[in-house]
Every structure is written in C-alpha cells, then in structure tokens.
Write an enzyme that holds these catalytic residues in place. Structure first.
Site, PDB file in Angstrom:
ATOM      1  N   ARG A  54       0.852  -1.203   0.000  1.00  0.00           N
ATOM      2  CA  ARG A  54       0.000   0.000   0.000  1.00  0.00           C
ATOM      3  C   ARG A  54       0.882   1.244   0.000  1.00  0.00           C
ATOM      4  O   ARG A  54       0.617   2.214  -0.695  1.00  0.00           O
ATOM      5  CB  ARG A  54      -0.950   0.014   1.211  1.00  0.00           C
ATOM      6  CG  ARG A  54      -1.661   1.358   1.365  1.00  0.00           C
ATOM      7  CD  ARG A  54      -2.861   1.367   2.293  1.00  0.00           C
ATOM      8  NE  ARG A  54      -2.736   0.537   3.452  1.00  0.00           N
ATOM      9  CZ  ARG A  54      -1.964   0.798   4.534  1.00  0.00           C
ATOM     10  NH1 ARG A  54      -1.248   1.908   4.570  1.00  0.00           N
ATOM     11  NH2 ARG A  54      -1.923  -0.036   5.542  1.00  0.00           N
ATOM     12  N   ASP A 179      -8.161  18.670 -14.479  1.00  0.00           N
ATOM     13  CA  ASP A 179      -8.431  17.296 -14.898  1.00  0.00           C
ATOM     14  C   ASP A 179      -8.042  17.204 -16.372  1.00  0.00           C
ATOM     15  O   ASP A 179      -8.686  17.785 -17.241  1.00  0.00           O
ATOM     16  CB  ASP A 179      -9.913  16.971 -14.677  1.00  0.00           C
ATOM     17  CG  ASP A 179     -10.243  15.513 -14.989  1.00  0.00           C
ATOM     18  OD1 ASP A 179      -9.557  14.924 -15.858  1.00  0.00           O
ATOM     19  OD2 ASP A 179     -11.185  14.973 -14.386  1.00  0.00           O
TER      20      ASP A 179
HETATM   21  C1  LIG Z   1     -12.970  13.725 -17.032  1.00  0.00           C
HETATM   22  C2  LIG Z   1     -13.071  12.606 -16.027  1.00  0.00           C
HETATM   23  N1  LIG Z   1     -12.461  12.733 -14.830  1.00  0.00           N
HETATM   24  C3  LIG Z   1     -12.533  11.759 -13.901  1.00  0.00           C
HETATM   25  C4  LIG Z   1     -13.243  10.600 -14.123  1.00  0.00           C
HETATM   26  C5  LIG Z   1     -13.332   9.552 -13.042  1.00  0.00           C
HETATM   27  O1  LIG Z   1     -12.452   8.508 -13.335  1.00  0.00           O
HETATM   28  P1  LIG Z   1     -12.714   6.963 -12.926  1.00  0.00           P
HETATM   29  O2  LIG Z   1     -13.932   6.513 -13.654  1.00  0.00           O
HETATM   30  O3  LIG Z   1     -11.443   6.300 -13.354  1.00  0.00           O
HETATM   31  O4  LIG Z   1     -12.900   6.945 -11.440  1.00  0.00           O
HETATM   32  C6  LIG Z   1     -13.879  10.412 -15.353  1.00  0.00           C
HETATM   33  C7  LIG Z   1     -14.641   9.170 -15.629  1.00  0.00           C
HETATM   34  O5  LIG Z   1     -15.327   9.060 -16.606  1.00  0.00           O
HETATM   35  C8  LIG Z   1     -13.795  11.446 -16.331  1.00  0.00           C
HETATM   36  O6  LIG Z   1     -14.397  11.340 -17.526  1.00  0.00           O
END
Ligand SMILES: Cc1ncc(COP(=O)(O)O)c(C=O)c1O
Length: 384
Positions: A54, A179
């Site tokens: 972990r 993101d």
């Molecule tokens: C832009 C974006 N950020 C985060 C996520 C979340 O990721 P995960 O599904 O791997 O938890 C997604 C999932 O579709 C996403 O499209």
C-alpha cells in the site's frame, strides 16, 4: 520532468521513463510485482526500500515515475480509479469551512463527489463557467482553496484558458487543479501552463484499451507531493501492481494513439457539422468552437471526444445511440475502440437538476482509432 528525461521528446519519455531494465534478470519491461510485503534483513532492514505494497510497490513506482515525467512534474501518484485520486486530493487540500470553485461542465462523478460527499464534510462549493476567467474570479471567496477545471470538459468539450485561470486562482491564494483526462499529457501539459495539480482518470487515454480502471495525481511541488503521498498511503486507494503495469504498457503508445484519435475525431466532427439531423457539434478543433483559439494555443491537437445534438430531442438522441453498430454503446472513453453514449441517461445522470445538467438531445462519442471511413459509415447509418 525528472532530470534524466528533461531533454527528450514526449514519445521517448513515454516509452522509457520508469522503465529501467529489471536488475535481477534484465527484463526490459518492469515485472508485475504481485506482492503485498517484503522480507526485511533484520528489523527495519529494507532491501529495496519497500516494506508494504500500500505504501509502495515497484511496479507502481515505475508507473508513478513515468506519470511525473509525462506531465513534466516532479511527483506522480497512482490510484485505484480517477475518483479515488480526486478524493485523496480533496481531503489533502481541504478542511471544513474551505470553499472550491467547480466547473459548470464536468464528469458527473466528479460533481457527485463534491455535491454529495465532500460537502457533507463542511466543504463549500460553487459553480462557474471556467471558460471565462472573469466568472472564475467572481466565484472566488476569501475561503477558496482550489479552483477545479476540466479542459476539454466532459461532455460539452468546453475549453478553459489554463494560464489565465491559474493567474486568477493564484492571485486569490488558491490552487488550480486541472483534470487532464480528455487531453492526456501528449496533447496538453497543465503544469507548464501554471496549474498546481493534474488529475487523470487513467481508465481513459492513459490506459487506452478499456481494460483497466485507474487514476493519477501529478504535481511539480515537492512539499505538496509529499503531502499527497502521505494521504495516498493513509487512505489506501492505491493502484494495484497489475493495473499499474497495464497503464505503463498503455502509455507507451499514447502519442501515436492520440494523433490518430484526433485525426479521426476531426473528420467525424466535420461530417456531423454538415449533417441535416445534427443541430450542434461540440469539438474544439472546429474553427466555430468558442474555445478553438485557446485550444490551439494550449493543445497539440484536439483529441478524440466529440459531442453533438440531434434534431428531434431526447428520444431521437437515444435512438442514434441504439442504432450504432461499430460504435459500441457504453460508458467510459479513451480506448482504441469507438464508443457512443447518451450522457443525460448514462455518464451524467447524476447531474440532473443541477447547474451541470446536460442537454437531453446530446450524444457523446469517444472516437477510436479504427479506419475513419468505417466510423463515418456507421454514424451516417445510425443518424438514419
Ligand atoms: C474527465 C473525467 N475525470 C474523472 C473521471 C473519473 O475517473 P474513474 O472513472 O477512473 O474513477 C472520469 C470518468 O469518466 C472522467 O471522464
């Protein structure tokens, strides 16, 4: 980017960063260290620095070094999913009473994390159109600790000027989180534009083959990296060795895949623009897209995601999704195979009734790397 890779091109770094030959056997690909614990030579005598998987695992370390290099950061951390990475980040950055600005277009699960989970711990949030730096400034409060941005955004492909919003956030003493899932580090590197933290759902383009769920955080600041690593271990939602290995394999072809995704998506967006049954196309590569110029400035190409609205409303959009054959009807994105979905009823059902609600007649495509003529033919038949 780590010093040993700072002068190399992205394609080279993607293949080599973290991928040192196995010291025991010379294997050119890091082995899957499917192990939970490590023999100690006397109490505290760690052979390779590993004590418990972990806290750290050699296959995950290889991926984490790779992630840091790809984003031009100093520390990469790999998690069990994108949302696990987001959760860890939010708990490390925020305390009760803090405030976050979130975008008016974002993955539904990210919104749910803020609205239904983090808010229960006394963290306040407000929604802003992050494509407009003035709107972000207006949403800041003295308690704002972070501004959260998706660019391109999911599912409306909105573009945020990362450098401009970084300035706005920093003037207020807040951190900018980007993101980067839709773009991938091949197309866009937010840290170089002023972002403090990059978030990924590695489930998407990084893995690239629809066979793994994973998430990542990358930062350029050593102290913040340590803080996040502490929380990663304390909270425990780490990427497992096999999943880490799959992503490490996926990123080796990220550059060639993203080029092809972008080429195919451009052709599809152009076709949709002139289709009689399509009322609106969202793709940052189109000159008509309001964020086109900023996207051209901060991205290498425009990526593989395209959304569009269909004449006839929600049922017509659902019908297009149901009629597609080569485009597989399914959630997720970023794999080599093309996917189609109805955000309102599928990926973004959790934003219904909120400021992030998506149009009911919207269809989202994850354009794969198949032959584009086959994809065009399938979409035309699905549109009827
Ligand atoms: C832009 C974006 N950020 C985060 C996520 C979340 O990721 P995960 O599904 O791997 O938890 C997604 C999932 O579709 C996403 O499209």
């Amino acid at each position: 980017m780590s010093d040993s890779h700072s002068s190399q091109s992205f394609e080279t770094v993607a293949i080599h960063a973290g991928n040192t030959a196995d010291p025991l056997t010379g294997a050119v690909v890091p082995p899957i260290y499917q192990v939970s614990t490590y023999k100690q030579d006397g109490v505290g005598g760690l052979r390779g620095g590993y004590e418990y998987s972990r806290s750290a695992n050699p296959t995950r370390t290889a991926l984490e070094e790779n992630l840091a290099a790809l984003e031009g950061g100093r520390r990469g951390l790999a998690f069990a999913s994108g949302l696990a990475a987001e959760d860890c980040l939010l708990r490390a950055l925020l305390a009760p009473g803090d405030h976050v600005v979130i975008p008016d277009d974002a993955y539904g699960g990210t919104f749910r994390l803020f609205a239904k989970v983090v808010s229960r711990w006394g963290v306040d949030w407000s929604v802003a159109n992050t494509s407009d730096p003035a709107a972000v400034r207006a949403a800041l409060t003295p308690k704002t600790k972070a501004v959260w941005v998706e660019t391109p955004s999911n599912p409306l492909l909105g573009i945020t000027d990362i450098a401009a919003v970084a300035r706005v956030a920093h003037e207020a003493g807040a951190r900018l989180v980007v993101d980067n899932t839709f773009a991938s580090p091949y197309l866009q590197q937010p840290l170089a534009l002023g972002a403090d933290v990059v978030v990924h759902s590695m489930t998407k383009y990084m893995g690239g083959h629809s066979d793994v769920v994973g998430g990542a955080l990358v930062v350029d600041d050593d102290a913040l990296g340590e803080e996040l690593a502490y929380h990663q271990n304390a909270m425990g939602a780490v990427a497992g060795p096999f999943d880490s290995w799959l992503v490490l394999r996926g990123v080796k072809t990220l550059a060639v895949r993203m080029d092809r995704h972008s080429e195919n998506a451009t052709r599809i967006a152009e076709m949709l623009t002139s289709h009689a049954r399509v009322t609106n196309v969202f793709y940052p590569g189109l000159a008509s897209h309001p964020g086109h110029e900023i996207a051209a400035k901060q991205m290498k190409a425009f990526g593989g995601m395209v959304s569009f609205q269909v004449e006839g409303g929600e049922e017509a959009a659902v019908e297009v999704c149901n009629r597609a054959r080569l485009f597989t009807l399914g959630e997720s994105l970023g794999g080599v195979e093309s996917l189609i979905e109805h955000p309102g009823r599928m990926t973004h059902a959790s934003v219904a009734g909120s400021a992030l609600e998506v149009p009911a007649d919207l269809v989202r495509l994850s354009v794969g790397i198949e032959a584009v003529d086959d994809l065009l033919a399938d979409l035309k038949q699905a549109l009827g």
